[in-house]
Design an enzyme around this catalytic site. Structure first.
Site, PDB file in Angstrom:
ATOM      1  CG  ASP A 119      -5.657   0.904  -0.769  1.00  0.00           C
ATOM      2  OD1 ASP A 119      -4.805   1.824  -0.828  1.00  0.00           O
ATOM      3  OD2 ASP A 119      -5.630   0.019   0.106  1.00  0.00           O
ATOM      4  CB  SER A 160      -0.967  -0.030   1.178  1.00  0.00           C
ATOM      5  OG  SER A 160      -1.941   0.993   1.052  1.00  0.00           O
ATOM      6  CG  ASP A 181      -2.492   4.320  -1.672  1.00  0.00           C
ATOM      7  OD1 ASP A 181      -3.275   4.040  -2.601  1.00  0.00           O
ATOM      8  OD2 ASP A 181      -2.395   3.615  -0.653  1.00  0.00           O
TER       9      ASP A 181
END
Length: 601
Positions: free
Chosen positions: A306, A152, A302
């Site tokens: 998400d 992430s 990002d």
């Protein structure tokens, strides 16, 4: 430098012999030759724990780092769980996706190869793609599970693996614990022969990408004659650029202006060592591009797309909206469309629900109450938010860390792509009236009260620092401060869970048997006595993925006129900063100044 003990040397040597990656083998060769005991202990003293968010760590050699042997262990454990505990899932299969980070494609292939050779059907996404596309794919192809290789928005040296289940959402208890146990039972040194090489069978999931783009775009088309805003978009060296462009094109919007230096996936993150859109300086290139282009709006996803950050032009130049500000704007949009009979999702006759988390701002609850819609406040993380509707239908959910579910009918997780499309629609609607999103935030504050939020991080340096922060939390749990910034404090401790708790409105437990959530390591300090709609609170929780302690503050107060807003914001922001500073001091007296994320409405 001291000589490594025999057990460390033996463990590192065995790992080195089993490791198929020449880079991590070379890393161990160097450490063994140098006799760096501390570095070897960091890599071999224990193993990464698989939790409800999967695993995530720095890339490197050993069981405490992210590497091919660790990815293989996760895959072998998941394969064992499926074939022994959930055999019907073998035919339904596992959808596998990956982002653009270092070794993401390699780890994904290793996971797919092991699953496939264990007799589990594999659905393979065709390229590096956003996490929400994987979550969508699990539902779309009716897979039993999903595996996403991603870290992430973590620093560039990280990678990880997340696991999804049949509804397209993240793992929940007790399945997470069962899968974790199956993974723990696997030795990474005893993976199946040939696991790291050779072909394997899989079903292409290419059609899922087209289906995602089409479905997201379907409810985001501009009205005829709508003014077209000039939008700058940055993917922060991640995988969000091409999918967002595809969605905008399919919906009939112009292509955005890219931040060229950050447009394509780049695992080195050359302009951003820490690609978190909340961090200071991360959006500087986007701001510069917007100024040069004369843009109306900045959208930033990002690295796995998400999450979404947004910047808008304001009186003092370009201004980044906080996660809570954008969460309120998107929630207001969802509730407004419900009132018009134009829901973002199809409720199917069931009552609609909106959801947020206990450390997010409380403005969404105010908006929902005014609209006559139930708002659920649950624990941090989209594994909870996505299921907050229960037997009713979730139409919107968000958390303050820039995560938004604006199409939960498509993706049971946060999704920066669909959120970006909705933001563009909202900004365009305001522009048609000669206004911006900031004007809409002012309207909301006048109607429902000004809500200002802020955040601080107390960072831990290694295991000793993490233990020190944990001790500090336990100390204030036992002896909470009587006053905070001169105001009396009352405490809600979410670790003192009540069976059946699902809604934590303002930290106060509401029972909802049948849809329980577990206790959580969260402290809420209610500050001062509420008067005329004013309130203040501080929330404290350890990070679930990083070695840090997070402190949140919210100040809410009514405002009577637009002329009062600027002064009221400044005053509330000052109070929030005082609360954050006082809470940090209570946790770590005399510590260095912690990282602050500015208080904003």
């Amino acid at each position: 430098m001291s000589e490594p003990d025999g057990s460390l040397t033996a463990a590192a040597s065995a790992w080195r012999d089993a490791d198929p990656d020449p880079r991590t083998r070379a890393e161990l060769d160097q450490l063994l030759a140098s006799g760096d005991t501390a570095a070897l202990a960091e890599r071999f003293d224990g193993s990464l724990a698989f939790g409800t968010a999967g695993i995530r760590a720095e890339i490197g050699a050993g069981p405490m780092r992210m590497n091919r042997l660790v990815a293989g262990r996760v895959a072998a454990g998941l394969a064992r769980y499926i074939t022994t505990r959930d055999p019907a899932a073998a035919a339904a299969g596992v959808a596998v996706g990956y982002d653009g980070r270092t070794n993401s494609a390699v780890f994904a292939a290793d996971v797919a190869r092991i699953l496939s050779r264990a007799g589990v059907r594999v659905w393979m996404l065709p390229a590096a793609l956003p996490t929400p596309v994987l979550a969508f794919t699990v539902r779309h192809v009716h897979a039993a599970y999903g595996v996403m290789v991603t870290a992430s928005h973590n620093p560039r040296q990280y990678n990880g693996i997340k696991v999804y289940v049949r509804d397209g959402g993240q793992l929940l208890p007790p399945v997470d614990e069962e899968i974790a146990a199956a993974i723990s039972a696997v030795s990474p040194l005893d993976l199946p022969a040939g696991w790291a090489e050779g072909p394997f069978d899989f079903t292409p999931a290419d059609e899922s990408v087209h289906a995602y783009v089409t479905a997201v775009a379907a409810k985001g088309r501009p009205s005829p004659g709508t003014r077209r805003l000039k939008v700058v978009n940055t993917a922060l060296h991640g995988v969000g650029d091409a999918p967002l462009r595809a969605v905008l094109d399919a919906a009939g919007w112009p292509a955005p202006v890219p931040v060229t230096a950050q447009q394509q996936p780049d695992a080195a993150f050359p302009t951003l060592p820490y690609p978190n859109p909340e961090e200071p300086g991360v959006l500087d290139l986007a701001r510069e591009t917007a100024e040069q282009a004369g843009a109306d709006l900045v959208l930033a996803t990002d690295p796995d797309a998400d999450r979404l950050a947004v910047m808008v032009p304001g009186p003092a130049g370009w201004q980044a909206l906080t996660g809570d500000e954008l969460g309120a704007l998107l929630g207001d949009a969802a509730l407004t469309r419900l009132a018009r009979g134009e829901p973002l999702v199809d409720p199917g006759g069931r009552p609609p629900v909106v959801a947020t988390t206990v450390v997010s701002g409380s403005l969404l609850r105010r908006l929902a109450q005014a609209a006559g819609v139930r708002c659920v406040t649950t624990l941090t993380g989209f594994k909870w938010i996505a299921r907050a509707g229960g037997d009713d239908v979730l139409v919107y959910g968000y958390e303050q860390a820039t995560g938004y579910a604006v199409r939960p009918d498509l993706v049971a997780d946060k999704d920066g792509i669909s959120a970006a499309l909705l933001v563009l629609q909202l900004a365009t609607e305001e522009a048609q009236r000669g206004r911006t999103l900031l004007d809409r935030l002012d309207d909301i504050a006048l109607a429902h009260g000004l809500h200002v939020t802020g955040q601080r991080l107390l960072h831990a340096g290694g295991a000793a620092g993490l233990a020190r922060l944990a001790d500090a939390v336990e100390q204030v749990r036992k002896e909470p401060p009587r006053l905070l910034a001169g105001q009396p404090v009352t405490v809600t401790d979410l670790r003192e869970g009540v069976p059946g708790v699902v809604d934590l409105a303002g930290g106060q437990a509401e029972r909802s048997p049948g849809r329980p959530i577990p206790p959580a390591d969260v402290l809420i300090w209610h500050v001062g006595a509420s008067a005329l709609g004013a309130s203040a609170r501080v929330m404290i929780r350890p990070s679930g993925t990083e070695p840090e302690l997070k402190i949140y503050a919210e100040v809410a107060r009514p405002v009577r006129s637009r002329a009062e807003l600027a002064a009221a914001r400044a005053s509330a922001a000052g109070q929030a900063e005082q609360l954050l500073a006082a809470a940090a001091s209570a946790l770590e007296p005399g510590a260095q100044e912690p990282t602050t994320k500015g208080a904003n409405s």
